[in-house]
Design a protein around this motif. Structure first.
Motif, PDB file in Angstrom:
ATOM      1  N   GLY A 161       0.890  -1.237   0.141  1.00  3.76           N
ATOM      2  CA  GLY A 161       0.070  -0.121  -0.102  1.00  3.76           C
ATOM      3  C   GLY A 161       0.867   1.293  -0.070  1.00  3.76           C
ATOM      4  O   GLY A 161       0.727   2.188  -0.670  1.00  3.76           O
ATOM      5  N   LEU A 162       2.035   1.381   0.755  1.00  5.01           N
ATOM      6  CA  LEU A 162       2.673   2.486   0.922  1.00  5.01           C
ATOM      7  C   LEU A 162       3.578   2.564  -0.685  1.00  5.01           C
ATOM      8  O   LEU A 162       3.577   3.914  -0.913  1.00  5.01           O
ATOM      9  CB  LEU A 162       3.803   2.136   1.918  1.00  5.01           C
ATOM     10  CG  LEU A 162       3.356   2.311   3.237  1.00  5.01           C
ATOM     11  CD1 LEU A 162       4.525   2.000   4.226  1.00  5.01           C
ATOM     12  CD2 LEU A 162       2.805   3.900   3.553  1.00  5.01           C
ATOM     13  N   LEU A 163       3.858   1.506  -1.031  1.00  6.60           N
ATOM     14  CA  LEU A 163       4.451   1.520  -2.443  1.00  6.60           C
ATOM     15  C   LEU A 163       3.416   2.181  -3.338  1.00  6.60           C
ATOM     16  O   LEU A 163       3.954   3.070  -4.404  1.00  6.60           O
ATOM     17  CB  LEU A 163       4.942   0.012  -3.094  1.00  6.60           C
ATOM     18  CG  LEU A 163       5.791   0.185  -4.563  1.00  6.60           C
ATOM     19  CD1 LEU A 163       7.080   0.749  -4.034  1.00  6.60           C
ATOM     20  CD2 LEU A 163       5.854  -1.282  -4.513  1.00  6.60           C
ATOM     21  N   TRP A 164       2.218   1.628  -3.424  1.00  7.05           N
ATOM     22  CA  TRP A 164       1.311   2.208  -4.385  1.00  7.05           C
ATOM     23  C   TRP A 164       1.006   3.898  -4.018  1.00  7.05           C
ATOM     24  O   TRP A 164       0.946   4.558  -5.121  1.00  7.05           O
ATOM     25  CB  TRP A 164      -0.049   1.596  -4.046  1.00  7.05           C
ATOM     26  CG  TRP A 164      -1.229   2.150  -5.028  1.00  7.05           C
ATOM     27  CD1 TRP A 164      -1.349   1.839  -6.307  1.00  7.05           C
ATOM     28  CD2 TRP A 164      -2.050   3.045  -4.386  1.00  7.05           C
ATOM     29  NE1 TRP A 164      -2.597   2.546  -6.618  1.00  7.05           N
ATOM     30  CE2 TRP A 164      -3.088   3.252  -5.524  1.00  7.05           C
ATOM     31  CE3 TRP A 164      -2.432   3.741  -3.110  1.00  7.05           C
ATOM     32  CZ2 TRP A 164      -4.175   4.161  -5.614  1.00  7.05           C
ATOM     33  CZ3 TRP A 164      -3.383   4.662  -3.281  1.00  7.05           C
ATOM     34  CH2 TRP A 164      -4.306   4.932  -4.322  1.00  7.05           C
ATOM     35  N   LEU A 165       0.931   4.195  -2.774  1.00  9.52           N
ATOM     36  CA  LEU A 165       0.908   5.815  -2.630  1.00  9.52           C
ATOM     37  C   LEU A 165       1.940   6.421  -3.059  1.00  9.52           C
ATOM     38  O   LEU A 165       1.717   7.731  -3.473  1.00  9.52           O
ATOM     39  CB  LEU A 165       0.587   5.738  -1.085  1.00  9.52           C
ATOM     40  CG  LEU A 165       0.205   7.259  -0.565  1.00  9.52           C
ATOM     41  CD1 LEU A 165      -1.174   7.675  -1.220  1.00  9.52           C
ATOM     42  CD2 LEU A 165       0.157   7.180   1.011  1.00  9.52           C
ATOM     43  N   ALA A 166       3.114   6.000  -2.597  1.00 20.06           N
ATOM     44  CA  ALA A 166       4.566   6.858  -3.199  1.00 20.06           C
ATOM     45  C   ALA A 166       4.326   6.805  -4.690  1.00 20.06           C
ATOM     46  O   ALA A 166       4.783   7.953  -5.109  1.00 20.06           O
ATOM     47  CB  ALA A 166       5.635   5.992  -2.672  1.00 20.06           C
ATOM     48  N   ASN A 167       4.083   5.919  -5.560  1.00 17.26           N
ATOM     49  CA  ASN A 167       4.153   5.969  -6.756  1.00 17.26           C
ATOM     50  C   ASN A 167       3.082   7.118  -7.451  1.00 17.26           C
ATOM     51  O   ASN A 167       3.267   7.668  -8.364  1.00 17.26           O
ATOM     52  CB  ASN A 167       4.011   4.733  -7.517  1.00 17.26           C
ATOM     53  CG  ASN A 167       5.417   3.963  -7.416  1.00 17.26           C
ATOM     54  OD1 ASN A 167       6.533   4.586  -7.582  1.00 17.26           O
ATOM     55  ND2 ASN A 167       5.387   2.719  -7.050  1.00 17.26           N
ATOM     56  N   CYS A 168       1.926   7.035  -6.663  1.00 19.51           N
ATOM     57  CA  CYS A 168       0.896   8.047  -7.086  1.00 19.51           C
ATOM     58  C   CYS A 168       1.235   9.451  -6.959  1.00 19.51           C
ATOM     59  O   CYS A 168       1.191  10.212  -7.702  1.00 19.51           O
ATOM     60  CB  CYS A 168      -0.422   7.475  -6.400  1.00 19.51           C
ATOM     61  SG  CYS A 168      -1.042   6.127  -7.266  1.00 19.51           S
ATOM     62  N   CYS A 169       1.891   9.629  -5.635  1.00 21.22           N
ATOM     63  CA  CYS A 169       2.256  10.935  -5.232  1.00 21.22           C
ATOM     64  C   CYS A 169       3.586  11.352  -6.104  1.00 21.22           C
ATOM     65  O   CYS A 169       3.664  12.796  -6.311  1.00 21.22           O
ATOM     66  CB  CYS A 169       2.517  10.904  -3.714  1.00 21.22           C
ATOM     67  SG  CYS A 169       1.286  10.661  -2.708  1.00 21.22           S
ATOM     68  N   LEU A 170       4.412  10.656  -6.470  1.00 21.32           N
ATOM     69  CA  LEU A 170       5.419  10.868  -7.289  1.00 21.32           C
ATOM     70  C   LEU A 170       4.944  11.633  -8.440  1.00 21.32           C
ATOM     71  O   LEU A 170       5.620  12.462  -9.295  1.00 21.32           O
ATOM     72  CB  LEU A 170       6.152   9.617  -7.641  1.00 21.32           C
ATOM     73  CG  LEU A 170       7.529   9.959  -8.432  1.00 21.32           C
ATOM     74  CD1 LEU A 170       8.644  10.834  -7.720  1.00 21.32           C
ATOM     75  CD2 LEU A 170       8.085   8.406  -8.887  1.00 21.32           C
ATOM     76  N   LEU A 171       3.686  11.433  -9.230  1.00 22.05           N
ATOM     77  CA  LEU A 171       3.163  11.876 -10.322  1.00 22.05           C
ATOM     78  C   LEU A 171       2.993  13.416 -10.330  1.00 22.05           C
ATOM     79  O   LEU A 171       2.994  14.117 -10.987  1.00 22.05           O
ATOM     80  CB  LEU A 171       2.180  11.191 -10.985  1.00 22.05           C
ATOM     81  CG  LEU A 171       1.422  11.775 -12.092  1.00 22.05           C
ATOM     82  CD1 LEU A 171       2.516  11.447 -13.287  1.00 22.05           C
ATOM     83  CD2 LEU A 171       0.446  11.005 -12.485  1.00 22.05           C
TER      84      LEU A 171
END
Length: 694
Positions: A81-91
């Motif tokens: 879940g953290l990995l998904w949130l980090a990649n979404c925020c990276l955009l």
């Protein structure tokens, strides 16, 4: 347990992490480019701030993505879940470049802002992987950024326009968004269909491989799959024993009780072998009546022998089909990986050889392959050595004379091949003819021999010498195939004037083969072409007299076994006398082979045998010595017939000076070393002095 949805989320997270790690360099380059463009548009501070945020975000997310790319399926839901949130925020900071640039009053910069946003949209919506958990949120973020940019441009005084125009723009924007979402949905559906088609194809391929690798009747491995399994086991285990089992009786059962009974017996044998193999072994059907069984941890040869006997005993137990008790026999060959056998190919070959020996055993005992007790099988390397020996002239015809028993004159020769081996010396035909037969080199060997014989005859004729009838042994394969007959015909056609000197010797056992009709046609064709035909080993075959009726022979050669019994077995005398009568009645020459003693020669003379061959007249020698022998014999024969017979004097009028002159003549006529001539002279002098050969 994880649900299918959760499992898909985990798999997509690993794929997204790999993509982020792979493209980090490209993103850094694009961030630098957009920072420069924003600075040119007058937003240097904002661009610098965005670049710093991106650098910090990439620094945080890169280790996380590297971990996610390498992590296995045991990643915790929290980490995913953290990995998904980090990649979404990276955009988000990358989208900020477009929002900042859209505030410009310069139309080119505004267009550049929209190009940037739509580029990001295309990138995240058309990902090659089916990353629905990532692509949908990212597309949503791109849509939100586009709406924000549209509002900023609409409120910018530099682009003031009537409201209805902005409504049209908003409507087109909405249609574009709907198209993006529908395209993504279609893409996902197409990908699912492709995955399903791939899975179906793989399933069909697996079924096809299973069918091609297994026997349809028994379900056992076929020969190729069994061999591959043995190779793999030899590599991985190192301790493997192979049993090759040949089953006798299945074909008679099929012939007597039908194919259903035979198939039932085959399946019963397969079931028994499966039980015997156990968990540490595997079984294959190698042919209709042959099976293979491979096991680990058998032990030494003694334990392998016991296991082989156990297999044989189990398979020999009566089988029942339709209330009938049916019996089968077995032969078991065994081979073990060890110092004598170091490859899977040799392992299977050794077990097969041991099985063949078990078949010859009266009790059909199981036999373990022992390299020292088995004959060495020829290989492709032996084939290359034999071909090289023929090409280099190591294998050449040697010539043994055929002699008139009354006068001692040489009437012809038989060409007998010898191999002057560089390491083993002069080898007789029995040392290499079996290899030629096993390697299927009959045709090459025959053509090689015939070509040298014709060249040698041509040399003799050119030197005004009469070679008489020179015999060549012709193998069955030459007579039984159109290609073999054609190759030999083409060879003798190159020497049209030498056909009258040629005799083809044929052993009568060739007529027993299935192709005897073609063989008869070949013999008749060569005879019509002017080549004399000789029936070798006459009287020892199955239908000697029938052959005399069916084909026209010019010569009969009596087998050496009849000649060796002369003087000791009265039956031999009666048989030879009968053969000579047959020859006279048919008008063909009869030659007695294997004459080794003067007593045999005298008895043959008295019975009327005119021609003989054997060690009494001389062994087969190479062509240079044959050339010399024929030159001396020709001169000696002319001289001897001008003299009267005198028992007290030598029958030969060859003086020492004359003999020396003939040797000198021979040395001028043929290239032969003085040492060889001297050695030959010492051998042939007693024969000429005694009058055996002239």
């Amino acid at each position: 347990m994880r649900t299918e949805v959760v499992e898909q989320f985990f798999k997509q997270s690993r794929a997204a992490a790999k993509a982020c790690v792979r493209e980090v360099g490209k993103r850094a380059g694009l961030a630098g480019m957009m920072t420069l463009i924003c600075s040119l548009a007058g937003y240097t501070a904002s661009a610098a701030m965005i670049f710093v945020i991106i650098a910090l975000a990439e620094t945080v997310t890169l280790p996380m993505n590297r971990y996610g790319a390498k992590a296995d399926s045991q990643m915790t839901p929290r980490k995913v879940g953290l990995l998904w949130l980090a990649n979404c925020c990276l955009l988000l900071p990358y989208l900020a470049y477009g929002i900042v640039l859209s505030q410009s009053s310069s139309l080119p910069f505004v267009i550049a802002a929209y190009i940037w946003i739509f580029g990001i949209l295309l990138h995240v919506s058309y990902t090659p992987d089916n990353l629905s958990f990532y692509s949908w949120p990212l597309v949503g973020l791109c849509g939100g950024a586009s709406i924000a940019m549209l509002l900023m441009v609409a409120n910018n005084p530099a682009f003031a326009a009537p409201t209805w125009q902005w409504i049209i723009t908003a409507a087109l924007f909405l249609l574009c968004g709907i198209n993006v979402f529908s395209t993504m949905h279609w893409h996902r559906s197409t990908q699912a269909t492709s995955v399903q088609a791939r899975d179906t194809a793989l399933s069909a391929l697996n079924k096809l491989e299973a069918l091609s690798g297994n026997d349809n009747l028994t379900g056992l491995m076929n020969w190729q799959m069994f061999e591959d399994a043995v190779k793999q086991a030899a590599r991985e285990q190192g301790d493997i024993t192979v049993f090759v089992i040949d089953v006798d009786g299945i074909k008679p059962i099929k012939d007597s009780y039908g194919h259903a009974a035979g198939d039932a017996m085959t399946c019963a044998v397969a079931d028994r072998l499966r039980d015997l193999a156990g968990p540490n072994g595997f079984v294959g059907r190698l042919s209709d009546s042959a099976f293979g069984l491979a096991c680990h941890d058998i032990g030494g040869p003694a334990q392998a022998q016991m296991q082989g006997d156990k297999i044989a005993f189990s398979l020999r137990q009566p089988l029942t089909h339709d209330n009938k008790r049916l019996n089968i026999g077995t032969c078991v060959g065994i081979a073990q990986l060890g110092k004598d056998i170091d490859s899977a190919v040799d392992l299977l070959s050794g077990a097969d050889q041991a099985m063949a020996l078990s078949r010859q055993d009266p009790d059909h005992r199981a036999i373990v392959f022992d390299k020292r007790a088995f004959p060495v099988r020829v290989t492709l390397k032996d084939r290359a050595v034999l071909l090289a020996a023929m090409q280099s002239g190591e294998i050449l015809p040697y010539y043994q004379p055929k002699v008139c028993t009354e006068t001692g004159k040489i009437m012809g020769f038989e060409a007998l091949s010898r191999w002057q081996h560089p390491d083993r010396g002069l080898l007789s035909p029995m040392s290499f003819l079996p290899m030629i037969a096993e390697l299927g080199l009959h045709s090459e060997f025959m053509l090689h021999t015939a070509a040298h014989v014709l060249d040698d005859i041509q040399t003799l004729v050119a030197d005004d010498l009469d070679p008489g009838q020179v015999s060549i042994n012709i193998p069955e394969v030459t007579l039984a195939t159109v290609s073999g007959r054609t190759e030999l015909s083409n060879l003798i056609d190159r020497y049209p004037d030498l056909r009258k000197y040629l005799t083809f010797e044929i052993t009568e056992d060739v007529f027993i083969e299935h192709s005897s009709g073609i063989i008869r046609e070949s013999i008749a064709a060569f005879h019509k072409a002017g080549v004399r035909i000789s029936l070798d080993d006459f009287g020892t075959g199955f239908a000697s007299f029938q052959h005399l009726r069916d084909l026209e022979f010019d010569e009969l050669k009596l087998d050496t076994r009849f000649i060796s019994d002369l003087g000791t077995d009265p039956a031999a005398t009666v048989l030879i006398d009968g053969f000579l009568t047959i020859g006279d009645g048919l008008g063909v020459q009869v030659i007695a082979e294997g004459v080794e003693h003067e007593v045999q020669l005298e008895m043959l003379r008295k019975m009327g045998c005119k021609y003989a061959q054997g060690y009494y007249f001389g062994a087969a020698v190479a062509f240079p010595e044959t050339h010399l022998r024929l030159m001396i014999a020709d001169a000696n024969f002319s001289s001897a017939h001008r003299r009267k017979s005198d028992a007290a004097q030598p029958r030969c009028n060859l003086t020492a000076s004359c003999f020396a002159n003939r040797i000198k003549c021979a040395m001028n006529g043929v290239a032969v070393s003085s040492a060889r001539v001297a050695a030959y002279s010492l051998r042939v002098m007693p024969c000429f002095v005694s009058g055996r050969v002239m």
